[in-house]
Design an enzyme around this catalytic site. Sequence first.
Site, PDB file in Angstrom:
ATOM      1  N   ARG A   9      -5.425 -15.251  27.917  1.00 16.63           N
ATOM      2  CA  ARG A   9      -6.007 -16.200  28.871  1.00 16.63           C
ATOM      3  C   ARG A   9      -7.232 -16.923  28.332  1.00 16.63           C
ATOM      4  O   ARG A   9      -7.328 -18.146  28.462  1.00 16.63           O
ATOM      5  CB  ARG A   9      -6.432 -15.478  30.165  1.00 16.63           C
ATOM      6  CG  ARG A   9      -5.315 -15.232  31.112  1.00 16.63           C
ATOM      7  CD  ARG A   9      -5.503 -13.905  31.785  1.00 16.63           C
ATOM      8  NE  ARG A   9      -5.272 -12.866  30.812  1.00 16.63           N
ATOM      9  CZ  ARG A   9      -4.051 -12.366  30.553  1.00 16.63           C
ATOM     10  NH1 ARG A   9      -3.031 -12.768  31.240  1.00 16.63           N
ATOM     11  NH2 ARG A   9      -3.870 -11.462  29.606  1.00 16.63           N
ATOM     12  N   THR A  10      -8.157 -16.181  27.764  1.00 19.16           N
ATOM     13  CA  THR A  10      -9.409 -16.823  27.340  1.00 19.16           C
ATOM     14  C   THR A  10      -9.111 -17.810  26.217  1.00 19.16           C
ATOM     15  O   THR A  10      -9.579 -18.954  26.239  1.00 19.16           O
ATOM     16  CB  THR A  10     -10.423 -15.753  26.885  1.00 19.16           C
ATOM     17  OG1 THR A  10     -10.464 -14.734  27.878  1.00 19.16           O
ATOM     18  CG2 THR A  10     -11.795 -16.342  26.708  1.00 19.16           C
TER      19      THR A  10
ATOM     20  N   HIS B 118     -18.900 -10.922  29.080  1.00 17.23           N
ATOM     21  CA  HIS B 118     -17.805 -11.903  29.075  1.00 17.23           C
ATOM     22  C   HIS B 118     -18.243 -13.018  30.033  1.00 17.23           C
ATOM     23  O   HIS B 118     -17.706 -13.163  31.132  1.00 17.23           O
ATOM     24  CB  HIS B 118     -16.508 -11.233  29.535  1.00 17.23           C
ATOM     25  CG  HIS B 118     -15.253 -11.986  29.212  1.00 17.23           C
ATOM     26  ND1 HIS B 118     -15.233 -13.306  28.812  1.00 17.23           N
ATOM     27  CD2 HIS B 118     -13.944 -11.596  29.243  1.00 17.23           C
ATOM     28  CE1 HIS B 118     -13.979 -13.689  28.606  1.00 17.23           C
ATOM     29  NE2 HIS B 118     -13.185 -12.670  28.863  1.00 17.23           N
TER      30      HIS B 118
ATOM     31  N   LYS C  35     -12.105 -11.389   1.575  1.00 15.52           N
ATOM     32  CA  LYS C  35     -12.610 -11.382   0.190  1.00 15.52           C
ATOM     33  C   LYS C  35     -14.075 -10.954   0.147  1.00 15.52           C
ATOM     34  O   LYS C  35     -14.727 -11.083  -0.870  1.00 15.52           O
ATOM     35  CB  LYS C  35     -12.467 -12.787  -0.411  1.00 15.52           C
ATOM     36  CG  LYS C  35     -11.029 -13.242  -0.548  1.00 15.52           C
ATOM     37  CD  LYS C  35     -10.972 -14.627  -1.179  1.00 15.52           C
ATOM     38  CE  LYS C  35     -10.243 -15.607  -0.291  1.00 15.52           C
ATOM     39  NZ  LYS C  35     -10.391 -16.994  -0.707  1.00 15.52           N
TER      40      LYS C  35
ATOM     41  N   ARG D 235     -14.767 -14.644  20.177  1.00 16.92           N
ATOM     42  CA  ARG D 235     -14.530 -13.328  20.799  1.00 16.92           C
ATOM     43  C   ARG D 235     -14.580 -12.268  19.701  1.00 16.92           C
ATOM     44  O   ARG D 235     -13.872 -12.389  18.692  1.00 16.92           O
ATOM     45  CB  ARG D 235     -13.180 -13.271  21.498  1.00 16.92           C
ATOM     46  CG  ARG D 235     -12.825 -11.842  21.889  1.00 16.92           C
ATOM     47  CD  ARG D 235     -11.624 -11.733  22.764  1.00 16.92           C
ATOM     48  NE  ARG D 235     -11.894 -12.209  24.103  1.00 16.92           N
ATOM     49  CZ  ARG D 235     -11.105 -11.955  25.145  1.00 16.92           C
ATOM     50  NH1 ARG D 235     -10.011 -11.240  24.994  1.00 16.92           N
ATOM     51  NH2 ARG D 235     -11.407 -12.417  26.329  1.00 16.92           N
TER      52      ARG D 235
HETATM   53  N1   CP Z   1      -9.435 -11.994  31.148  1.00 15.56           N
HETATM   54  C1   CP Z   1      -9.324 -12.051  29.815  1.00 15.56           C
HETATM   55  O1   CP Z   1     -10.320 -12.075  29.100  1.00 15.56           O
HETATM   56  O2   CP Z   1      -8.038 -12.099  29.355  1.00 15.56           O
HETATM   57  P1   CP Z   1      -7.624 -12.181  27.826  1.00 15.56           P
HETATM   58  O3   CP Z   1      -8.092 -10.914  27.171  1.00 15.56           O
HETATM   59  O4   CP Z   1      -6.135 -12.340  27.836  1.00 15.56           O
HETATM   60  O5   CP Z   1      -8.322 -13.367  27.234  1.00 15.56           O
END
Ligand code: CP
Length: 361
Positions: free
Chosen positions: A86-87, A169, A115, A136
């Site tokens: 999703r993110t 998040h 490397k 992320r």
């Molecule tokens: N809610 C969320 O962060 O979903 P993903 O891990 O699929 O990005």
Amino acid sequence: MRTLDQISWENFSALSLGEKATALMPDDRPYHVLLAQQFQRRHLDALGDLATRIRFIAKNREGMAFLHSLMAYRRAMLYFSQPSSRTFLSFCAACEILGLAIGEVRDTSTSSELKGETQEDSVRTFSSYFDLIVMRTKEAGLAERMSWVLSNTDRPIPIINAGSGRDQHPTQALLDIYTLQRSFAARGGIDGKRIVFVGDLQRGRTVRSLAALLTNYRDVTQCFCAPPPFQIQSDILSMLDAAGVRYEVSADFTGMIPGADAIYMTRVQDEWDSQIGDSARVDVSQYCFRVEHLSLLKPTAVLMHPFPRRNEISPDVDRDPRAKYWRQMRNGMWIRAALIATIFGHDQAIREYHEKNIPVA
Ligand code: CP
């Protein structure tokens, strides 16, 4: 308050969350987006309003062409070294709505990190080709460190934290707030509501960030419902105490349902187990929302989940109008588009286009 280029890493990293949050909002506008704490009520209202305007503008070809023209000269790097559906996809879609071209690294074994390149050099490399990094990582605090690194180069570009460790998040919390804003728009907004978090609250970064954003609303009660090994951590409760927020901690899921205005289900975060199988020893069978729970839920309540889900919500529940998690997911695309447009200063142009071209309902 000094910005990141005016402070040493040692001094920045030693700041309190509140002090960091201020440093991250030069001119009261997000640049790097690292912490939920950097958003106050006025920012949340403005982002929600902008997301709604983008949503309406995007309903026709002319509106999409306008949005697409805003950032067609910009590029975004999506650097996701942890799994995501999703993110990642909603940031892709948000970038495409605004016209940004996208590059991606999702598997660091295909990059020169294999490397021996440092993450600092990797991120500086991205800044040579891109205008925005969405990041992320498994490591808490890496986006923060990289933001400081880039702010102290001759090509600073913004970084958005798309999930860092077990800690933060922030953009998930923004889409959760947008979902609550929309859900309660006709019922006095988020103020005064009772929000129940359920599941693995100890390791859920979405819960931690949303709990922080909810402190911006008046008279909200936050309830944390989990088996004891997965209960919310004391730093979040200390944050709520400091903010004067009412909260309850409970293990009784069924008892929590009737009073809830929103229930926020979460999955077991077993990717953080220190030993394989640790989570499996915790009985979470009582923390699943099933069809029989619908009769306990207020007619005006909403059921949310950041997803992915396992068995925390039975798919039989999906058709109930109070189940908002699919809308919540789509809201991620709109709020992330609003966030990127705001970072790059296109929010006013979007408001003007909306006022000129979209009839008031
Ligand atoms: N809610 C969320 O962060 O979903 P993903 O891990 O699929 O990005």
